[in-house]
Motif scaffolding. Structure first.
Motif, PDB file in Angstrom:
ATOM      1  N   UNK A 197      -6.648   4.817  13.810  1.00 44.59           N
ATOM      2  CA  UNK A 197      -6.289   4.816  12.391  1.00 44.59           C
ATOM      3  C   UNK A 197      -5.159   5.808  12.107  1.00 44.59           C
ATOM      4  N   UNK A 220      -1.882   4.321  12.891  1.00 42.19           N
ATOM      5  CA  UNK A 220      -1.549   3.257  11.938  1.00 42.19           C
ATOM      6  C   UNK A 220      -0.981   3.857  10.652  1.00 42.19           C
ATOM      7  N   UNK A 221      -1.629   4.917  10.165  1.00 48.96           N
ATOM      8  CA  UNK A 221      -1.175   5.556   8.927  1.00 48.96           C
ATOM      9  C   UNK A 221       0.208   6.178   9.137  1.00 48.96           C
ATOM     10  N   UNK A 248       2.976   3.476   9.324  1.00 53.61           N
ATOM     11  CA  UNK A 248       3.242   2.842   8.016  1.00 53.61           C
ATOM     12  C   UNK A 248       3.957   3.806   7.076  1.00 53.61           C
ATOM     13  N   UNK A 249       3.598   5.086   7.178  1.00 58.60           N
ATOM     14  CA  UNK A 249       4.328   6.084   6.382  1.00 58.60           C
ATOM     15  C   UNK A 249       5.793   6.113   6.772  1.00 58.60           C
ATOM     16  N   UNK A 277      -3.681  -3.652  16.344  1.00 59.10           N
ATOM     17  CA  UNK A 277      -4.376  -3.132  17.513  1.00 59.10           C
ATOM     18  C   UNK A 277      -4.026  -3.997  18.718  1.00 59.10           C
ATOM     19  N   UNK A 290     -13.183   4.388   8.904  1.00 57.28           N
ATOM     20  CA  UNK A 290     -11.979   3.597   8.683  1.00 57.28           C
ATOM     21  C   UNK A 290     -11.683   2.737   9.893  1.00 57.28           C
ATOM     22  N   UNK A 291     -11.009   1.615   9.665  1.00 58.70           N
ATOM     23  CA  UNK A 291     -10.490   0.872  10.808  1.00 58.70           C
ATOM     24  C   UNK A 291      -9.014   0.590  10.552  1.00 58.70           C
ATOM     25  N   UNK A 292      -8.337   0.108  11.600  1.00 57.53           N
ATOM     26  CA  UNK A 292      -6.887  -0.055  11.513  1.00 57.53           C
ATOM     27  C   UNK A 292      -6.479  -1.062  10.426  1.00 57.53           C
ATOM     28  N   UNK A 342      -6.747   0.615   7.047  1.00 58.54           N
ATOM     29  CA  UNK A 342      -5.709   1.631   6.842  1.00 58.54           C
ATOM     30  C   UNK A 342      -4.371   0.959   6.550  1.00 58.54           C
ATOM     31  N   UNK A 343      -4.073  -0.115   7.300  1.00 63.29           N
ATOM     32  CA  UNK A 343      -2.808  -0.828   7.108  1.00 63.29           C
ATOM     33  C   UNK A 343      -2.748  -1.405   5.690  1.00 63.29           C
ATOM     34  N   UNK A 364      -2.171   1.358   3.118  1.00 61.96           N
ATOM     35  CA  UNK A 364      -0.802   1.895   3.177  1.00 61.96           C
ATOM     36  C   UNK A 364       0.218   0.870   2.690  1.00 61.96           C
ATOM     37  N   UNK A 383      -1.598   8.301   1.612  1.00 65.67           N
ATOM     38  CA  UNK A 383      -2.211   8.656   2.878  1.00 65.67           C
ATOM     39  C   UNK A 383      -3.605   8.069   2.977  1.00 65.67           C
ATOM     40  N   UNK A 384      -4.139   8.136   4.179  1.00 65.86           N
ATOM     41  CA  UNK A 384      -5.446   7.554   4.472  1.00 65.86           C
ATOM     42  C   UNK A 384      -6.033   8.446   5.548  1.00 65.86           C
ATOM     43  N   UNK A 409      -9.393  10.231   7.674  1.00 67.27           N
ATOM     44  CA  UNK A 409     -10.767   9.973   8.085  1.00 67.27           C
ATOM     45  C   UNK A 409     -11.580  11.252   8.116  1.00 67.27           C
TER      46      UNK A 409
END
Lengths: 131, 205
Positions: free
Chosen positions: A97, A100-101, A104-105, A113, B87-89, B92-93, B96, B102-103, B105
């Motif tokens: 995660x 991923x964050x 995207x930022x 994945x 959380x999972x990907x 989060x995607x 965002x 932000x995200x 955990x």
């Protein structure tokens, strides 16, 4: 000025750059992408990919989150610094995660994945083919 | 009008989390307001209040992602920092891609959360300053007469006074007078400044 092809005409509409140190994965993605009608340019590192930009800009980029030299977030930051807006899909490890964050930022279009990457290509086909 | 102080709005269904976040944020001097559900937050929501939203993803009733969507539909500009236990990907995607700042955990370091919240507050501050600036420009534009407005449109398209005079069927001297009035009413220090204001106000074309 960077020795980079920023001229819009040097952008190849059907060229997809794949950057991953895993040659077998690159090979599988190449086959999938070519079946979708894309031309594929694979590189094993961020630096090799960046060097290739002098010749041609891809329509999109598929990059591993953790390349041997740079992280995908760093690569995205570098592209931004060079003023290059290349739609980018990042491949992350399952459950990562944090990555991923981060990507995207930094403007990545999506983060997928790794186990699902081949399936995700169909969803992104328009981007991949520069449409 | 004086801005109200920025508030950190915490929305989490877990009492213990709300309490610990309240204490943490108070300890660094940030005003906090907590809500136990997305609906409770929405009921109290006031778009004029500056700050940011610290939002749990998984809650009974309206989820954090649903609240984010509702706020987007309401054109709310409050920046969102998501926190989640599991959380999972894809989650989060999605958060965002829909504009979350932000995200993060659980468990997270207190300082990390405070850093993200401060970034979100800075973003909100910049967004609100931008909106105020835009409002001020639009108010100035409303003070222009219809003819001055025409002159403004032509001037910001880069047309010379002589061309504008021809377009509007008036003398060049008249255009100069209108133009001077436009610059004055818009409080423009230069043509470039005037053009920038019109672009910022989104009033081109």
């Amino acid at each position: 000025m960077q020795p980079v092809a920023t001229d819009p005409y040097s952008r190849s509409a059907s060229l997809v750059a794949v950057v991953d140190a895993d040659a077998a994965l690159c090979q599988r993605l190449r086959a999938r992408l070519e079946a979708l009608g894309a031309e594929v340019d694979a590189h094993a590192s961020a630096n090799a990919f960046l060097a290739s930009l002098a010749a041609r800009l891809p329509a999109c980029l598929i990059a591993d989150a953790t390349l041997p030299d740079w992280s995908a977030a760093e690569l995205l930051a570098e592209l931004q610094r060079r003023g290059l807006d290349i739609p980018t899909l990042v491949m992350a490890a399952s459950g990562d995660v944090r990555t991923a964050v981060a990507v995207l930022r930094h403007g990545a279009l999506d983060c997928i994945e790794k186990p699902f990457i081949e399936r995700a290509l169909a969803t992104h086909v328009a981007v991949l083919l520069g449409h | 009008m004086k801005e109200k102080p920025a508030t950190v709005f915490v929305v989490d269904d877990d009492d213990a989390v709300r309490t610990s976040l309240r204490l943490l944020l108070k300890s660094v001097g940030l005003p906090v307001e907590t809500h136990a559900s997305a609906q409770a937050f929405l009921d109290a929501y006031d778009p004029e209040r500056a700050g940011c939203l610290v939002l749990d993803i998984r809650m009974p009733g309206m989820s954090g992602l649903e609240l984010q969507q509702r706020l987007t539909e309401m054109h709310a500009i409050l920046p969102i920092v998501f926190i989640t236990g599991h959380g999972d990907v894809p989650m989060a995607v999605e958060a965002m891609q829909h504009g979350a700042v932000d995200f993060i955990q659980k468990p997270f370091r207190d300082q990390d959360l405070i850093d993200r919240i401060n970034q979100a507050l800075e973003k909100d501050n910049a967004n609100r300053a931008g909106l105020r600036e835009r409002d001020a420009i639009l108010r100035r534009m409303q003070q222009l007469t219809p003819r001055e407005r025409e002159v403004l449109d032509l001037v910001t398209k880069g047309k010379a006074n002589k061309v504008i005079a021809g377009d509007l069927g008036v003398s060049q001297r008249t255009v100069e007078i209108h133009r001077a009035r436009v610059m004055e009413k818009m409080a423009a220090s230069s043509l470039a400044h005037l053009v920038r204001m019109v672009i910022e106000a989104g009033a081109t074309g």
